[in-house]
Design an enzyme around this catalytic site. Sequence first.
Site, PDB file in Angstrom:
ATOM      1  N   GLY A   1       0.817  -1.218   0.000  1.00  0.00           N
ATOM      2  CA  GLY A   1       0.000   0.000   0.000  1.00  0.00           C
ATOM      3  C   GLY A   1       0.847   1.264   0.000  1.00  0.00           C
ATOM      4  O   GLY A   1       0.537   2.227  -0.713  1.00  0.00           O
TER       5      GLY A   1
ATOM      6  N   ASN B   1      -8.098   4.047   8.289  1.00  0.00           N
ATOM      7  CA  ASN B   1      -7.545   2.918   9.030  1.00  0.00           C
ATOM      8  C   ASN B   1      -7.653   3.064  10.545  1.00  0.00           C
ATOM      9  O   ASN B   1      -7.534   2.084  11.259  1.00  0.00           O
ATOM     10  CB  ASN B   1      -6.074   2.723   8.642  1.00  0.00           C
ATOM     11  CG  ASN B   1      -5.288   4.017   8.672  1.00  0.00           C
ATOM     12  OD1 ASN B   1      -5.587   4.953   7.919  1.00  0.00           O
ATOM     13  ND2 ASN B   1      -4.307   4.104   9.545  1.00  0.00           N
TER      14      ASN B   1
ATOM     15  N   GLN C   1      -7.961  -0.164   3.155  1.00  0.00           N
ATOM     16  CA  GLN C   1      -8.835  -0.674   4.233  1.00  0.00           C
ATOM     17  C   GLN C   1     -10.212  -1.108   3.734  1.00  0.00           C
ATOM     18  O   GLN C   1     -10.851  -1.961   4.349  1.00  0.00           O
ATOM     19  CB  GLN C   1      -9.005   0.383   5.330  1.00  0.00           C
ATOM     20  CG  GLN C   1      -7.760   0.628   6.160  1.00  0.00           C
ATOM     21  CD  GLN C   1      -7.385  -0.549   7.069  1.00  0.00           C
ATOM     22  OE1 GLN C   1      -8.181  -1.438   7.370  1.00  0.00           O
ATOM     23  NE2 GLN C   1      -6.143  -0.555   7.506  1.00  0.00           N
TER      24      GLN C   1
ATOM     25  N   SER D   1      -3.435  -3.226  -0.836  1.00  0.00           N
ATOM     26  CA  SER D   1      -2.360  -3.931  -0.149  1.00  0.00           C
ATOM     27  C   SER D   1      -2.818  -5.343   0.180  1.00  0.00           C
ATOM     28  O   SER D   1      -3.965  -5.562   0.567  1.00  0.00           O
ATOM     29  CB  SER D   1      -1.988  -3.193   1.137  1.00  0.00           C
ATOM     30  OG  SER D   1      -1.048  -3.954   1.863  1.00  0.00           O
TER      31      SER D   1
ATOM     32  N   HIS E   1      -1.533  -7.545   2.574  1.00  0.00           N
ATOM     33  CA  HIS E   1      -1.507  -8.087   3.939  1.00  0.00           C
ATOM     34  C   HIS E   1      -2.666  -7.621   4.815  1.00  0.00           C
ATOM     35  O   HIS E   1      -2.801  -8.058   5.953  1.00  0.00           O
ATOM     36  CB  HIS E   1      -0.152  -7.834   4.608  1.00  0.00           C
ATOM     37  CG  HIS E   1       0.087  -6.439   5.090  1.00  0.00           C
ATOM     38  ND1 HIS E   1      -0.065  -6.083   6.409  1.00  0.00           N
ATOM     39  CD2 HIS E   1       0.463  -5.315   4.445  1.00  0.00           C
ATOM     40  CE1 HIS E   1       0.244  -4.789   6.544  1.00  0.00           C
ATOM     41  NE2 HIS E   1       0.559  -4.312   5.364  1.00  0.00           N
TER      42      HIS E   1
ATOM     43  N   THR F   1      12.491  -7.438 -10.727  1.00  0.00           N
ATOM     44  CA  THR F   1      11.899  -8.765 -10.915  1.00  0.00           C
ATOM     45  C   THR F   1      10.727  -8.929  -9.961  1.00  0.00           C
ATOM     46  O   THR F   1      10.833  -8.637  -8.773  1.00  0.00           O
ATOM     47  CB  THR F   1      12.964  -9.854 -10.671  1.00  0.00           C
ATOM     48  OG1 THR F   1      14.034  -9.624 -11.582  1.00  0.00           O
ATOM     49  CG2 THR F   1      12.389 -11.244 -10.873  1.00  0.00           C
TER      50      THR F   1
ATOM     51  N   CYS G   1       1.315   2.635  12.960  1.00  0.00           N
ATOM     52  CA  CYS G   1       2.435   3.513  12.610  1.00  0.00           C
ATOM     53  C   CYS G   1       2.664   4.601  13.649  1.00  0.00           C
ATOM     54  O   CYS G   1       3.749   5.112  13.776  1.00  0.00           O
ATOM     55  CB  CYS G   1       2.171   4.165  11.268  1.00  0.00           C
ATOM     56  SG  CYS G   1       1.440   3.043  10.108  1.00  0.00           S
TER      57      CYS G   1
HETATM   58  C1  LIG Z   1      -1.810  -0.455   5.902  1.00  0.00           C
HETATM   59  C2  LIG Z   1      -2.171   0.727   5.103  1.00  0.00           C
HETATM   60  C3  LIG Z   1      -1.297   1.234   4.140  1.00  0.00           C
HETATM   61  C4  LIG Z   1       0.099   0.693   3.934  1.00  0.00           C
HETATM   62  O1  LIG Z   1       0.096  -0.543   3.316  1.00  0.00           O
HETATM   63  P1  LIG Z   1       1.447  -1.440   3.382  1.00  0.00           P
HETATM   64  O2  LIG Z   1       1.151  -2.586   2.484  1.00  0.00           O
HETATM   65  O3  LIG Z   1       1.634  -1.825   4.814  1.00  0.00           O
HETATM   66  O4  LIG Z   1       2.553  -0.583   2.872  1.00  0.00           O
HETATM   67  C5  LIG Z   1      -1.702   2.315   3.392  1.00  0.00           C
HETATM   68  N1  LIG Z   1      -2.920   2.859   3.571  1.00  0.00           N
HETATM   69  C6  LIG Z   1      -3.781   2.397   4.481  1.00  0.00           C
HETATM   70  C7  LIG Z   1      -5.117   3.038   4.622  1.00  0.00           C
HETATM   71  C8  LIG Z   1      -3.443   1.320   5.275  1.00  0.00           C
HETATM   72  O5  LIG Z   1      -4.300   0.881   6.194  1.00  0.00           O
END
Ligand SMILES: *Cc1c(COP(=O)(O)O)cnc(C)c1O
Length: 402
Positions: free
Chosen positions: A68, A148, A176, A196, A198, A234, A322
């Site tokens: 993300g 988030n 999110q 993203s 994860h 890559t 964060c």
């Molecule tokens: C977690 C998050 C990100 C960052 O994503 P990553 O894959 O951890 O770099 C960006 N924006 C929002 C709203 C998020 O919740």
Amino acid sequence: MYLDNSATTQVNEEVLKEMEPFFREEFGNPSTLYGLGRSSKNALNQAREKVAHAINADAGEIIFTSGGSESDNLAIKGIAFKLRNKGKHIITSNIEHPAVKNTLHFLEKLDYEVSYLPVDENGIIKIEDLKESIKDETILITIMHGNNEIGTIQPIEEIGKIARENNIIFHTDAVQTFGKIDVDVEKLNVDLLSLSSHKINGPKGVGALYIKKGIRLEPLIHGGGQENGIRSGTENVAGIVGFAKACEIVSQNLDSNSKKLSAIRDELIEKILSTIPESYLNGDREKRLPNLVNFRFNAIEGESLILLLDAKDYQTSTGSACSSNTLEASPVLTALGLDPVDVHGSLRISLSPETDDFNVDDFVSVVSDAVSRLREMSPLWNQDTDYKAVMCNGKRNRCRRC
Ligand SMILES: *Cc1c(COP(=O)(O)O)cnc(C)c1O
């Protein structure tokens, strides 16, 4: 009980199984021409189709990234650099994720001008403010889909319409919302959209940027020209394959998951607010993610609450991962117009479709006990005293925390 799925999620077992061959048997470089490479290339192509399908885009509109944060950086800097001769004004909200906010702060150092739209007490921008902030030099609007920390959902369709009318490129961070509510790039009127892996039970370190056909941006990573020349390097084939599988799973179950999660969410809101005195919901009651709630309990420290809940095996957070290791009040919560003192007693609970065996009554009772305990121990909690005056030693907004 893991209740911090807005920070990250556990990789789904089916996702892991799908990834495994790409570490050993299928290790080829997708840019090579022999069979092994071709088979990685095919896997990439299929993954691109799946991710595109999940957001109603074409495969050619998907660029894989490292997550993300990179997608946000690529969208914002990519447009800012490409259109620097057209204008240097960007519009955003004042509750963006650090990946957007800090990218804009960086651009400000390069003489870009950024307008930060305020949000109302529920965390939503006002369309009127947006319209008023548009100038001839505006090249980009970047406003997140779902927040988030507080879970509030912005009126993206409407913002997109205004962007189109004014011929301005529109980016949204949908990290999110994707997998929780419908994310359809056509309906949302967006040009760029960040995802993203994860946050949807996929692996870490992989994500995507949707780039609407015809939109040109400057690459940030130069090299061998992978990903249509927009993102060299890559490809993380195993990660991308896992991400695509995770997209497929969340898309198939979107409606049932959304129903299931919002039922738990609503029960949680109702029971917390009715059980715990001086408790409040942060963010809009209706326009919110189905899986996220954020409460505020007056006169306690959120960090202490997290530790007490952790001792009872509930993993929760005060806000975003964060900013939780700094003592600063959350900029998102202060943007709601809350007193910085109140902001410190916040608790975020975020569920995943894979959250099972979560008993709301048990949890509410643990939170209620923990809040009472903290208030009892706290000299600040006294129904007869103005605890804010005490907390700040009489000088509102001047204490260590404010
Ligand atoms: C977690 C998050 C990100 C960052 O994503 P990553 O894959 O951890 O770099 C960006 N924006 C929002 C709203 C998020 O919740």
